[in-house]
Design an enzyme around this catalytic site. Structure first.
Site, PDB file in Angstrom:
ATOM      1  N   ALA A 190       0.816  -1.214   0.000  1.00 45.13           N
ATOM      2  CA  ALA A 190       0.000   0.000   0.000  1.00 45.13           C
ATOM      3  C   ALA A 190       0.849   1.263   0.000  1.00 45.13           C
ATOM      4  CB  ALA A 190      -0.943  -0.002   1.204  1.00 45.13           C
ATOM      5  N   THR A 191       2.010   1.212   0.631  1.00 39.75           N
ATOM      6  CA  THR A 191       2.874   2.394   0.644  1.00 39.75           C
ATOM      7  C   THR A 191       3.254   2.774  -0.784  1.00 39.75           C
ATOM      8  OG1 THR A 191       3.763   1.780   2.808  1.00 39.75           O
ATOM      9  CG2 THR A 191       5.092   3.301   1.476  1.00 39.75           C
ATOM     10  N   CYS A 198       2.784   1.360  12.898  1.00 34.78           N
ATOM     11  CA  CYS A 198       3.608   1.982  11.861  1.00 34.78           C
ATOM     12  C   CYS A 198       4.437   3.111  12.433  1.00 34.78           C
ATOM     13  CB  CYS A 198       2.743   2.519  10.734  1.00 34.78           C
ATOM     14  SG  CYS A 198       1.797   1.227   9.945  1.00 34.78           S
ATOM     15  N   ASN A 212      -6.166   2.726  10.556  1.00 31.01           N
ATOM     16  CA  ASN A 212      -5.389   1.614  11.094  1.00 31.01           C
ATOM     17  C   ASN A 212      -5.241   1.651  12.614  1.00 31.01           C
ATOM     18  OD1 ASN A 212      -3.880   3.870   9.802  1.00 31.01           O
ATOM     19  ND2 ASN A 212      -2.199   3.045  11.005  1.00 31.01           N
ATOM     20  N   THR A 238      10.498  -6.945 -12.719  1.00 33.55           N
ATOM     21  CA  THR A 238       9.952  -8.290 -12.861  1.00 33.55           C
ATOM     22  C   THR A 238       8.922  -8.544 -11.760  1.00 33.55           C
ATOM     23  OG1 THR A 238      12.031  -9.027 -13.794  1.00 33.55           O
ATOM     24  CG2 THR A 238      10.566 -10.740 -12.940  1.00 33.55           C
ATOM     25  N   HIS A 266      -0.453  -8.270   3.102  1.00 32.27           N
ATOM     26  CA  HIS A 266      -0.236  -8.803   4.457  1.00 32.27           C
ATOM     27  C   HIS A 266      -1.237  -8.309   5.483  1.00 32.27           C
ATOM     28  CE1 HIS A 266       1.881  -5.372   6.564  1.00 32.27           C
ATOM     29  NE2 HIS A 266       1.919  -4.952   5.317  1.00 32.27           N
ATOM     30  N   GLN A 276      -6.584  -1.259   5.325  1.00 32.39           N
ATOM     31  CA  GLN A 276      -7.231  -1.919   6.459  1.00 32.39           C
ATOM     32  C   GLN A 276      -8.633  -2.416   6.134  1.00 32.39           C
ATOM     33  OE1 GLN A 276      -6.061  -2.692   9.502  1.00 32.39           O
ATOM     34  NE2 GLN A 276      -4.060  -1.705   9.282  1.00 32.39           N
TER      35      GLN A 276
HETATM   36  C1  LIG Z   1      -0.330  -1.138   6.658  1.00 33.84           C
HETATM   37  C2  LIG Z   1      -0.907   0.101   6.061  1.00 33.84           C
HETATM   38  C3  LIG Z   1      -0.275   0.753   4.993  1.00 33.84           C
HETATM   39  C4  LIG Z   1       1.055   0.334   4.441  1.00 33.84           C
HETATM   40  O1  LIG Z   1       1.092  -0.956   3.936  1.00 33.84           O
HETATM   41  P1  LIG Z   1       2.500  -1.567   3.517  1.00 33.84           P
HETATM   42  O2  LIG Z   1       2.244  -2.993   3.263  1.00 33.84           O
HETATM   43  O3  LIG Z   1       3.415  -1.349   4.683  1.00 33.84           O
HETATM   44  O4  LIG Z   1       2.984  -0.796   2.344  1.00 33.84           O
HETATM   45  C5  LIG Z   1      -0.886   1.858   4.465  1.00 33.84           C
HETATM   46  N1  LIG Z   1      -2.051   2.316   4.945  1.00 33.84           N
HETATM   47  C6  LIG Z   1      -2.689   1.717   5.970  1.00 33.84           C
HETATM   48  C7  LIG Z   1      -3.992   2.260   6.445  1.00 33.84           C
HETATM   49  C8  LIG Z   1      -2.132   0.592   6.565  1.00 33.84           C
HETATM   50  O5  LIG Z   1      -2.758   0.016   7.586  1.00 33.84           O
END
Ligand SMILES: *Cc1c(COP(=O)(O)O)cnc(C)c1O
Length: 394
Positions: free
Chosen positions: A72-73, A335, A160, A249, A210, A188
């Site tokens: 997500a980042t 985080c 989160n 890749t 994840h 989330q």
């Molecule tokens: C965990 C999270 C992210 C980041 O996800 P990554 O897998 O670390 O890139 C971004 N936004 C929210 C709301 C999250 O909970």
């Protein structure tokens, strides 16, 4: 014995069914999906196509709208930077044409807030709208913040830390009617609450494996197909994979896992989320039956089913965590862990530093069982009571 894990907002384990699907792609089926001339390439390509369709189905997108990333980042960086970098260039005739104004929310994840801070340094106007005590944005404040220069609005689907669900469909409708782009960080929300990119008028959506029982380091960005095309400037250049939007890749085993994890959520989400919500309610009721002054942070109604974020008046969250050695939970946001400052989310809902530091986040997951919740209630109630009485050891 390891402590009981109740920190599923930080990360989740890979579901065994997901792992089983991934394993062959590390060994026998190791091909590069871009090798067009032999069977190794073809079978990897087929697996990636299947995963793309599985991810798309979970959010009611079409497979061609899914771009695989590292999480997500990266997805949010590509969505926000890519959209703003493309201003005036390829994107001229697309939504929010030429605009140099971005709107976001005070409780967003750092991966959105920090990118927006960068925009400000580049001379782009950024409006950060606040939230109420319940963690929800005010739609009137959003409407008031929109200007003819607004190109992009980024509002997370679920928080989160305190689990607040924003009114994404309403936000989407307002932003679409205004002619700007709408990005949502759904890291989330995915797999916990229904997300429909069409019904919610979402243009860009970030997700990460994840957080829903897929592998780490693998995620996706949904990019809505529109006319004229929503042009994003790639942030990683190279071999031109993913329609040129994200070179490199593909992580085939990870993508296979992401796809299967999405499919499991699509099929099991309704039942599983109801189960988690009832366990979460049992946790809150149990704590309240044994302790006074248990305050829930954020809205109880507009909330992720597996989230409970509570403050125990008069207690130091850190001291509580130390004493609760047999529970793996978190104070504030994982985080931002390590930082002593009050969480920006707690500050945004108006929490004092005492209130914020007295808070604990519980995140329930797929293997959490009722007896584990009862164990957690007993441990937390015992430790909080002892700390309140000033007892040294508990
Ligand atoms: C965990 C999270 C992210 C980041 O996800 P990554 O897998 O670390 O890139 C971004 N936004 C929210 C709301 C999250 O909970």
């Amino acid at each position: 014995m390891k402590p009981l894990y109740l920190d599923y907002h930080a990360t989740t384990p890979v579901d065994p069914r997901v792992l089983a699907d991934m394993l062959p792609f590390f060994t026998e089926q190791f091909g590069n999906p871009h090798s067009k001339q032999h069977a190794w390439g073809w079978e990897a390509r087929d697996a990636v196509d299947r995963a793309r369709a599985q991810v798309a189905a979970l959010i009611n997108a079409s497979p061609s709208e899914v771009v695989f990333t590292s999480g997500a980042t990266e997805s949010s960086n590509l969505a926000l930077r890519g959209a703003m970098d493309a201003r005036g260039g390829l994107a001229r005739r697309s939504l929010g044409e030429g605009g140099n104004h971005v709107i976001t929310v005070a409780t967003e994840h750092k991966s959105v807030l920090d990118v927006c801070r960068g925009f400000e340094q580049q001379g782009c106007a950024v409006t950060v709208i606040g939230v109420g005590r319940d963690g929800l944005i005010d739609l009137e404040a959003l409407r008031a913040a929109l200007t003819p220069r607004t190109r992009l609005v980024s509002v997370m689907a679920a928080n989160n830390e305190i689990g607040t669900l924003q009114p994404i469909a309403a936000v989407g409708a307002i932003v679409r009617a205004h002619g700007a782009l709408f990005h949502t960080d759904a890291a989330q929300a995915i797999g916990k609450v229904p997300i429909d990119v069409r019904a919610m008028s979402i243009d860009l959506l970030s997700l990460t494996g994840h957080k829903f029982y897929g592998p780490k380091g693998c995620g996706a960005l949904f990019v809505r197909r529109m006319k004229p095309k929503l042009a994003l400037t790639p942030q990683v250049a190279g071999g031109g994979q993913e329609n040129g939007l994200r070179s490199g890749t593909l992580n085939v085993p990870g993508i296979v896992g992401l796809g299967r994890a999405a499919e499991i959520c699509r099929l099991e989400m309704a039942e599983e989320s109801a189960r988690l919500a009832s366990l979460r309610d049992r946790l809150l009721d149990g704590l309240r039956a044994r302790l006074s002054d248990v305050r829930v942070n954020g809205s109880l109604e507009h909330r992720l089913p597996h989230n409970l974020h509570v403050s125990f008046d008069g207690i130091e969250g850190e001291a509580l965590l130390m004493a609760l050695g047999d529970l793996a939970v978190s104070t504030g946001s994982a985080c931002a862990s390590g930082s002593q400052a009050v969480s920006h989310v707690m500050a945004a809902i108006g929490a004092t530093s005492d209130h914020a530091s007295a808070s604990i986040r519980f995140g329930l997951g797929r293997t959490t069982a009722g007896d584990e919740i009862d164990f957690a209630i007993d441990r937390v109630a015992t430790v909080v009571s002892a700390l309140r009485k000033g007892a040294v050891s508990v």
